[in-house]
Design an enzyme around this catalytic site. Structure first.
Site, PDB file in Angstrom:
ATOM      1  N   ASP A 137       0.866  -1.178   0.000  1.00 24.38           N
ATOM      2  CA  ASP A 137       0.000   0.000   0.000  1.00 24.38           C
ATOM      3  C   ASP A 137       0.902   1.227   0.000  1.00 24.38           C
ATOM      4  O   ASP A 137       1.060   1.915   1.007  1.00 24.38           O
ATOM      5  CB  ASP A 137      -0.913  -0.021   1.229  1.00 24.38           C
ATOM      6  CG  ASP A 137      -1.783   1.221   1.332  1.00 24.38           C
ATOM      7  OD1 ASP A 137      -1.957   1.916   0.316  1.00 24.38           O
ATOM      8  OD2 ASP A 137      -2.282   1.511   2.439  1.00 24.38           O
ATOM      9  N   ILE A 138       1.527   1.478  -1.140  1.00 25.52           N
ATOM     10  CA  ILE A 138       2.568   2.498  -1.234  1.00 25.52           C
ATOM     11  C   ILE A 138       1.949   3.833  -1.649  1.00 25.52           C
ATOM     12  O   ILE A 138       1.468   3.987  -2.770  1.00 25.52           O
ATOM     13  CB  ILE A 138       3.666   2.068  -2.227  1.00 25.52           C
ATOM     14  CG1 ILE A 138       4.176   0.666  -1.866  1.00 25.52           C
ATOM     15  CG2 ILE A 138       4.793   3.089  -2.235  1.00 25.52           C
ATOM     16  CD1 ILE A 138       4.654   0.515  -0.436  1.00 25.52           C
ATOM     17  N   GLU A 139       1.970   4.784  -0.723  1.00 27.43           N
ATOM     18  CA  GLU A 139       1.343   6.079  -0.955  1.00 27.43           C
ATOM     19  C   GLU A 139       2.306   7.228  -0.692  1.00 27.43           C
ATOM     20  O   GLU A 139       1.884   8.368  -0.437  1.00 27.43           O
ATOM     21  CB  GLU A 139       0.096   6.218  -0.086  1.00 27.43           C
ATOM     22  CG  GLU A 139      -0.940   5.129  -0.329  1.00 27.43           C
ATOM     23  CD  GLU A 139      -2.196   5.304   0.505  1.00 27.43           C
ATOM     24  OE1 GLU A 139      -2.648   6.459   0.648  1.00 27.43           O
ATOM     25  OE2 GLU A 139      -2.725   4.297   1.008  1.00 27.43           O
ATOM     26  N   GLY A 140       3.597   6.942  -0.742  1.00 18.82           N
ATOM     27  CA  GLY A 140       4.594   7.979  -0.519  1.00 18.82           C
ATOM     28  C   GLY A 140       5.974   7.483  -0.897  1.00 18.82           C
ATOM     29  O   GLY A 140       6.164   6.313  -1.221  1.00 18.82           O
TER      30      GLY A 140
END
Length: 209
Positions: free
Chosen positions: A95-98
């Site tokens: 869940d890569i959001e940065g």
């Protein structure tokens, strides 16, 4: 889990105890819950990343070393500090959001090489990209690494469920699965908020879903 390549775990109030002399969570009660769910045929997957926190890899070597650490601490490897003791998880979710997209294909490749060393059970690799296509952080990884399923976040974006049918773009993700995904049997799921308060936007009731 974020903070990587360090291990920073967050299970809210489900686990607040740590290994002595460390900040690493030790969750024996959760370990029993995990094994109970697995006994009922449910897969338990650890999510990496999230909307907050600083995390990411400097490069492939960093990612490969972290894959070894994750295998040893949460799967069938060996470590003196296993947060879930002898419970063995069923997979990993990105869940890569940065940060940047560096290292994730190498991370998955190395972790899957560990998966292959244990034919006794099925292990999974998943991702939770944002619905705008292509995903800002995971686009190249989604096209070059093996995923069993993706849970597209159709909320908090213009293409959320509340934008059906004008901007809702499941068709783009379906096309990706059929034409670009390394695993041609990858499953694409609709990630949806469970209640109006679970996300800033994108909630749709059961009837509309």
């Amino acid at each position: 889990m974020n903070g990587f390549p360090n291990i920073l775990l967050n299970f809210a109030n489900a686990c607040e105890t740590t290994f002595e002399g460390t900040a690493l969570l030790h969750c024996p009660n959760m370990a029993q819950d995990i094994k109970y769910c697995q006994s009922k045929g449910k897969a338990v997957i650890l999510s990496m990343g999230g909307a907050s926190g600083a995390y990411g890899f400097y490069g492939d070597s960093d990612a490969i070393a972290f894959a070894d650490t994750v295998w040893n601490m949460f799967f069938k490897g060996n470590s003196d500090t296993r947060p879930f003791d002898d419970a063995v998880l069923d997979g990993i979710d990105l869940d890569i959001e940065g940060g940047s997209g560096a290292g994730y294909p190498a991370f998955i490749k190395q972790l899957r090489s560990h998966y292959a060393s244990d034919p006794s059970k099925k292990y999974y690799t998943a991702a939770a990209p944002q619905c705008p296509f292509p995903d800002v952080y995971l686009s190249s990884t989604l096209n070059s690494a093996w995923f069993d399923m993706v849970y597209v976040q159709f909320y908090n974006n213009y293409c959320g469920l509340n934008s059906y049918s004008r901007w809702f773009n499941f068709d783009e993700w379906d096309n990706w699965a059929k034409t670009k995904a390394l695993n041609k049997d990858v499953k694409v799921y609709i990630g949806a908020p469970g209640s109006p308060s679970a996300a800033s936007s994108g909630y749709a009731d059961v009837e509309n879903v």
